[in-house]
Motif scaffolding. Structure first.
Motif, PDB file in Angstrom:
ATOM      1  N   UNK A  71      -2.182   3.447  -0.783  1.00  0.00           N
ATOM      2  CA  UNK A  71      -1.920   3.926  -2.134  1.00  0.00           C
ATOM      3  C   UNK A  71      -1.065   5.171  -2.054  1.00  0.00           C
ATOM      4  N   UNK A  72      -0.156   5.329  -2.985  1.00  0.00           N
ATOM      5  CA  UNK A  72       0.535   6.610  -3.089  1.00  0.00           C
ATOM      6  C   UNK A  72      -0.446   7.608  -3.684  1.00  0.00           C
ATOM      7  N   UNK A  73      -0.488   8.795  -3.095  1.00  0.00           N
ATOM      8  CA  UNK A  73      -1.459   9.794  -3.514  1.00  0.00           C
ATOM      9  C   UNK A  73      -2.676   9.808  -2.607  1.00  0.00           C
ATOM     10  N   UNK A  74      -3.530  10.790  -2.836  1.00  0.00           N
ATOM     11  CA  UNK A  74      -4.654  11.006  -1.941  1.00  0.00           C
ATOM     12  C   UNK A  74      -5.931  10.299  -2.314  1.00  0.00           C
ATOM     13  N   UNK A  75      -5.948   9.620  -3.469  1.00  0.00           N
ATOM     14  CA  UNK A  75      -7.128   8.859  -3.858  1.00  0.00           C
ATOM     15  C   UNK A  75      -6.697   7.773  -4.832  1.00  0.00           C
ATOM     16  N   UNK A  76      -7.572   6.760  -5.001  1.00  0.00           N
ATOM     17  CA  UNK A  76      -7.252   5.673  -5.923  1.00  0.00           C
ATOM     18  C   UNK A  76      -8.558   5.051  -6.385  1.00  0.00           C
ATOM     19  N   UNK A  77      -8.931   5.329  -7.625  1.00  0.00           N
ATOM     20  CA  UNK A  77     -10.193   4.829  -8.152  1.00  0.00           C
ATOM     21  C   UNK A  77     -10.165   3.344  -8.475  1.00  0.00           C
ATOM     22  N   UNK A  78      -8.996   2.719  -8.404  1.00  0.00           N
ATOM     23  CA  UNK A  78      -8.909   1.288  -8.693  1.00  0.00           C
ATOM     24  C   UNK A  78      -8.974   0.431  -7.427  1.00  0.00           C
ATOM     25  N   UNK A  96       5.653  11.221 -12.016  1.00  0.00           N
ATOM     26  CA  UNK A  96       6.938  10.615 -11.673  1.00  0.00           C
ATOM     27  C   UNK A  96       8.009  11.698 -11.559  1.00  0.00           C
ATOM     28  N   UNK A  97       8.129  12.263 -10.367  1.00  0.00           N
ATOM     29  CA  UNK A  97       9.196  13.213 -10.068  1.00  0.00           C
ATOM     30  C   UNK A  97       9.830  12.828  -8.732  1.00  0.00           C
ATOM     31  N   UNK A  98      11.050  13.270  -8.524  1.00  0.00           N
ATOM     32  CA  UNK A  98      11.721  12.995  -7.253  1.00  0.00           C
ATOM     33  C   UNK A  98      10.927  13.572  -6.083  1.00  0.00           C
ATOM     34  N   UNK A  99      10.390  14.769  -6.285  1.00  0.00           N
ATOM     35  CA  UNK A  99       9.652  15.414  -5.208  1.00  0.00           C
ATOM     36  C   UNK A  99       8.385  14.628  -4.852  1.00  0.00           C
ATOM     37  N   UNK A 100       7.684  14.148  -5.860  1.00  0.00           N
ATOM     38  CA  UNK A 100       6.459  13.394  -5.625  1.00  0.00           C
ATOM     39  C   UNK A 100       6.759  12.039  -4.987  1.00  0.00           C
ATOM     40  N   UNK A 101       7.772  11.358  -5.494  1.00  0.00           N
ATOM     41  CA  UNK A 101       8.125  10.055  -4.930  1.00  0.00           C
ATOM     42  C   UNK A 101       8.544  10.193  -3.468  1.00  0.00           C
ATOM     43  N   UNK A 102       9.269  11.256  -3.161  1.00  0.00           N
ATOM     44  CA  UNK A 102       9.679  11.459  -1.761  1.00  0.00           C
ATOM     45  C   UNK A 102       8.446  11.665  -0.881  1.00  0.00           C
ATOM     46  N   UNK A 103       7.490  12.447  -1.361  1.00  0.00           N
ATOM     47  CA  UNK A 103       6.251  12.650  -0.601  1.00  0.00           C
ATOM     48  C   UNK A 103       5.492  11.340  -0.438  1.00  0.00           C
ATOM     49  N   UNK A 104       5.442  10.544  -1.500  1.00  0.00           N
ATOM     50  CA  UNK A 104       4.742   9.260  -1.437  1.00  0.00           C
ATOM     51  C   UNK A 104       5.326   8.342  -0.373  1.00  0.00           C
ATOM     52  N   UNK A 105       6.641   8.130  -0.447  1.00  0.00           N
ATOM     53  CA  UNK A 105       7.239   7.071   0.362  1.00  0.00           C
ATOM     54  C   UNK A 105       7.517   7.515   1.806  1.00  0.00           C
ATOM     55  N   UNK A 106       7.748   8.799   2.008  1.00  0.00           N
ATOM     56  CA  UNK A 106       7.778   9.302   3.379  1.00  0.00           C
ATOM     57  C   UNK A 106       6.385   9.143   3.980  1.00  0.00           C
ATOM     58  N   UNK A 107       5.371   9.487   3.205  1.00  0.00           N
ATOM     59  CA  UNK A 107       4.001   9.353   3.677  1.00  0.00           C
ATOM     60  C   UNK A 107       3.606   7.923   3.966  1.00  0.00           C
ATOM     61  N   UNK A 108       4.122   6.983   3.173  1.00  0.00           N
ATOM     62  CA  UNK A 108       3.821   5.571   3.412  1.00  0.00           C
ATOM     63  C   UNK A 108       4.415   5.100   4.737  1.00  0.00           C
ATOM     64  N   UNK A 109       5.651   5.510   5.025  1.00  0.00           N
ATOM     65  CA  UNK A 109       6.265   5.153   6.307  1.00  0.00           C
ATOM     66  C   UNK A 109       5.448   5.742   7.454  1.00  0.00           C
ATOM     67  N   UNK A 110       5.029   6.988   7.307  1.00  0.00           N
ATOM     68  CA  UNK A 110       4.203   7.616   8.339  1.00  0.00           C
ATOM     69  C   UNK A 110       2.893   6.856   8.540  1.00  0.00           C
ATOM     70  N   UNK A 111       2.291   6.392   7.436  1.00  0.00           N
ATOM     71  CA  UNK A 111       1.025   5.661   7.527  1.00  0.00           C
ATOM     72  C   UNK A 111       1.203   4.337   8.261  1.00  0.00           C
ATOM     73  N   UNK A 112       2.307   3.658   8.003  1.00  0.00           N
ATOM     74  CA  UNK A 112       2.565   2.390   8.683  1.00  0.00           C
ATOM     75  C   UNK A 112       2.813   2.624  10.172  1.00  0.00           C
ATOM     76  N   UNK A 113       3.596   3.637  10.484  1.00  0.00           N
ATOM     77  CA  UNK A 113       3.861   3.952  11.893  1.00  0.00           C
ATOM     78  C   UNK A 113       2.562   4.268  12.636  1.00  0.00           C
ATOM     79  N   UNK A 114       1.704   5.052  11.993  1.00  0.00           N
ATOM     80  CA  UNK A 114       0.446   5.430  12.629  1.00  0.00           C
ATOM     81  C   UNK A 114      -0.455   4.207  12.817  1.00  0.00           C
TER      82      UNK A 114
END
Length: 314
Positions: free
Chosen positions: A76-83, A286-304
């Protein structure tokens, strides 16, 4: 690995992350539309080993997870997801990871909506674009009373901006103490007093069984007829039918909503035609800064995960 990226409404997910780092190891499919039907979701997602959800746009209950036998990594993008049903995912051996976030951009939207309502900005812009000029008389934020429901991280920041604008700020939540409110320079009042005194009521609480419908018909009736209500947290915090009825009856001055009971908002949803509203399509995060953090973090999560050492586990 086959990866599905879900609910990329703007078609920007691939441009905000270093996906090239996964070349040769991950085959990525991006879905820009939203599917709510579980049968359709299961059919679409069955082939994938990994899925990246955008916030809570698509829920992953136990019933859906049970229909995805290939799924090994759910993000999930973000640090938690209640769904996301984390217990069901764990039982099925699915690794669930989050990503970093950047700042508190929902504060921007909340303040923008509050000022837009007070000064009638959408109406004045529409008049100007149609060839007209001034059509209304707004009111200043300075001297108005801002009622904050939920004085957590976001509520405190909204309160501070309100104070900087010269607003009197009062607050209430089910767990808020007078001491905690005073620590940020805010007066703690009872819920009914907040509703009766506020010129603007703004919601900043987490959606839960206890907070669902925290604003109902009786609460709206307790507000001043000149007051506005703003919700940038979660749609079901407010009884939508009661809100629409209050807007149509004119028992409150208006509402500013960034969140809705159904998202994406159906084209025929009655809130679209309700009077005296400022509506935005869930732009809080929905900001450029947040989206960049989300999707960089997603790539890092997949690599890990591929390296056998998952990160940011939920």
């Amino acid at each position: 690995m086959r990866l599905a990226i879900l609910d990329d409404y703007q078609g920007v997910a691939l441009s905000f992350g270093p996906w090239e780092r996964l070349a040769g190891r991950v085959e990525t499919t991006v879905f820009r539309d939203h599917l709510a039907d579980e049968d359709a979701l299961a059919a679409r997602l069955t082939p994938f080993d990994a899925i990246l959800g955008m916030r809570e746009r698509t829920a992953f209950p136990a019933s859906l997870l049970a229909r995805l036998p290939k799924l090994k990594l759910l993000m999930t993008t973000g640090g938690r997801n209640n769904s996301f049903d984390l217990a069901a995912a764990q039982a099925a051996g699915i690794t669930v990871c989050g990503t970093p976030t950047k700042g508190a951009p929902t504060v921007d939207i909340a303040i923008g909506v509050i000022l837009g309502l007070l000064r009638g900005i959408p109406t004045e812009q529409a008049s100007l674009r149609a060839g007209g000029w001034q059509v209304g008389v707004g009111r200043a934020a300075e001297g108005a009373t801002l009622g904050v429901i939920g004085l957590g991280k976001l509520g405190q920041r909204v309160a501070k901006v309100g104070q900087a604008l010269g607003m009197r700020v009062i607050a209430w939540s089910q767990n808020l103490t007078a001491e905690a409110a005073a620590a940020v320079g805010v007066e703690r009042v009872e819920k009914r007093d907040l509703l009766a005194q506020s010129d603007v009521v703004t919601l900043h609480v987490v959606l839960s069984a206890r907070s669902r419908g925290i604003i109902g018909a009786d609460d709206l009736a307790a507000m001043k007829p000149t007051a506005y209500i703003v919700n940038t947290s979660r749609g079901p915090l407010i009884d939508q039918d009661a809100l629409i009825a209050a807007l149509k009856a004119g028992t409150i001055a208006g509402a500013g909503l960034d969140v809705f009971d159904i998202e994406p908002l159906p084209a025929d949803h009655p809130i679209r035609s309700a009077p005296n509203t400022l509506l935005t399509p869930h732009l809080g995060y929905v900001t450029q800064e947040n989206y960049r953090a989300y999707f960089v973090g997603a790539v890092e999560a997949i690599e890990a995960y591929l390296a056998g050492a998952p990160i940011r586990l939920l």
